[in-house]
Design a protein around this motif. Structure first.
Motif, mmCIF file in Angstrom:
data_model
loop_
_atom_site.group_PDB
_atom_site.id
_atom_site.type_symbol
_atom_site.label_atom_id
_atom_site.label_comp_id
_atom_site.label_asym_id
_atom_site.label_seq_id
_atom_site.Cartn_x
_atom_site.Cartn_y
_atom_site.Cartn_z
ATOM 1 N N LEU A 23 18.136 58.394 -72.162
ATOM 2 C CA LEU A 23 17.883 59.600 -71.788
ATOM 3 C C LEU A 23 18.980 60.380 -72.255
ATOM 4 C CD1 LEU A 23 15.977 61.614 -70.860
ATOM 5 C CD2 LEU A 23 17.007 61.093 -68.514
ATOM 6 N N GLY A 36 21.388 56.938 -69.236
ATOM 7 C CA GLY A 36 21.281 58.157 -69.671
ATOM 8 C C GLY A 36 22.235 59.324 -69.108
ATOM 9 N N LEU A 88 10.256 57.239 -70.622
ATOM 10 C CA LEU A 88 11.463 56.861 -69.544
ATOM 11 C C LEU A 88 11.122 55.341 -69.105
ATOM 12 C CD1 LEU A 88 11.084 60.173 -67.404
ATOM 13 C CD2 LEU A 88 13.193 59.296 -69.036
#
Length: 450
Positions: free
Chosen positions: A63, A394, A53
């Motif tokens: 993501l 993401g 991350l």
């Protein structure tokens, strides 16, 4: 336990969205049982996800987080788990090729059994015209879905059942992703089948063809890395029921730091993100990567205060802001948040949840979402980040690998009257298999322009 506040202290903070258990002794017994059970995940795995991350935060990865709105204990079957995993892997292949960066794969599974509710009670008109009010269904972690007084009583033993169901789910997932099911060429073959056989998929033939040629080239030069045959896959859920999350918080023997070993990634919801609230307090002490849902009422100062509380050392990968504004509000509400957070040098991954701000009741009475609204919020998210020079990090979606009929629109052009055919969610509507794959191809086009 280290400096973790005890449960009584957390509840004294006025903890939001908690079940009202009728038997305190039964709660203590369930919590004691949970405290003695092995971890569901390990601290080293959580650290690995934090590192991934951090790459998302830097704009070097994307993501993909998805799964059920609310898992059910009855849904823990090999077919159900495999179908969810399959559609996420299919989406990830398309997104990886388009973004030309790694896609971090996180499931809303193995713990997503509790749901916040707008009201503590639910009223229904039963046959004969009698109106009955019962406690709201708060997910299988708390009570039953059946609309009966017995079913709706919160039962702490369900927390132990959730642990066992989550262990079974993680066991299946680990077997699938390391046992050949996640093989890149096999996953791409599934996507090829979707493009060839689905009316919704035919429009993405060009991109699928590009991926096919890339894989053929890799085969021709003899490239066969281990990453082609297995994937890293992590679990996540909303950290909602304090008894469960507190009982599953353990001290890591390597670092002497606390981790919530109920899942790799846990998040705080829109209804429980109070800066002085119990959920923010608990998660501020654990070392997992964590997320916070930010809706249209969030101010930039609130976002900065949450970052200061939850990530005081400004560690990349530690904190993810998951925005959920609604298609009509994303372009007006998001820029100020991103601008101010970025200007302050806050290390955070920005992720779009296009589902929760776009829910409405169809004329048929079903709670639903429009695929067009979901897509429009994602497009708005990308447009805002593109205009600000920041990374759209993401996508966080509620989906299933099954052919349900819960969200209208998409390539299948589902209508209100179609919802009754296979509406299976016990809470919020999910994208079905075809809608999920269509979303992946459409987001892939956005990523190519990001």
């Amino acid at each position: 336990m280290s400096n973790i506040p005890d449960l009584a202290s957390l509840h004294a903070m006025g903890a939001a969205q908690q079940p009202t258990y009728p038997d305190a002794t039964a709660v203590d017994s369930a919590v004691a049982t949970l405290r003695n059970l092995p971890p569901l995940v390990f601290a080293g795995e959580c650290d690995d996800l934090t590192a991934k991350l951090a790459a998302v935060t830097r704009g070097e990865a994307f993501l993909l987080q998805g799964g059920d709105c609310a898992e059910t204990l009855a849904g823990v079957t090999a077919d159900n788990v495999r179908n969810k995993l399959r559609v996420l892997l299919q989406m990830a292949v398309v997104l990886t090729y388009a973004a030309s960066v790694p896609v971090v794969k996180v499931g809303r599974l193995a713990g997503q059994y509790a749901k916040p509710r707008s009201n503590d009670t639910e009223t229904r008109m039963l046959p004969g015209g009698k109106s009955v009010t019962l406690p709201a269904y708060r997910g299988d972690a708390v009570n039953g879905y059946d609309f009966t007084p017995e079913s709706r009583v919160p039962d702490p033993q369900r927390l132990v059942d959730v642990y066992n169901a989550s262990a079974a789910t993680l066991n299946l997932v680990r077997a699938f992703v390391t046992g050949g099911y996640a093989d890149l060429r096999q996953v791409h073959t599934w996507n090829t089948d979707f493009v060839r056989e689905s009316g919704a998929g035919k429009k993405y033939e060009q991109l699928a063809g590009e991926i096919d040629r890339a894989l053929t080239f890799m085969t021709a030069i003899g490239a066969d890395p281990v990453e082609f045959h297995r994937v890293d896959f992590h679990s996540s859920h909303e950290a909602l029921v304090l008894e469960y999350e507190h009982a599953m918080t353990r001290i890591d023997s390597r670092s002497n730091q606390p981790y919530d070993v109920s899942g790799h990634f846990v998040w705080i919801g829109e209804r429980t993100r109070q800066l002085d609230g119990a959920h923010v307090e608990l998660l501020s002490h654990i070392r997992n990567p964590i997320g916070v849902k930010l809706g249209p009422t969030t101010t930039a100062d609130q976002a900065l205060a949450l970052a200061a509380k939850l990530n005081p050392t400004n560690e990349p990968g530690r904190l993810t802001f998951i925005t959920r504004f609604g298609a009509g509000k994303i372009r007006d509400g998001l820029p100020h948040l991103v601008e101010k957070v970025t200007a302050e040098g806050i290390q955070v991954a920005w992720v779009c949840d296009p589902m929760h701000g776009n829910t409405f009741e169809a004329s048929s009475g079903y709670k639903t979402r429009s695929f067009d609204d979901v897509l429009e919020e994602v497009q708005g998210f990308f447009d805002v980040h593109r205009s600000l020079g920041t990374w759209p990090g993401g996508l966080h979606v509620e989906l299933t690998g099954d052919d349900v009929t819960e969200c209208v629109g998409g390539g299948e052009a589902l209508r209100d009257e179609d919802l009754a055919h296979r509406y299976e969610s016990v809470c919020d509507p999910r994208l079905n298999r075809v809608q999920s794959l269509e979303m992946a191809f459409l987001v892939a086009e956005m990523l190519r322009k990001a």
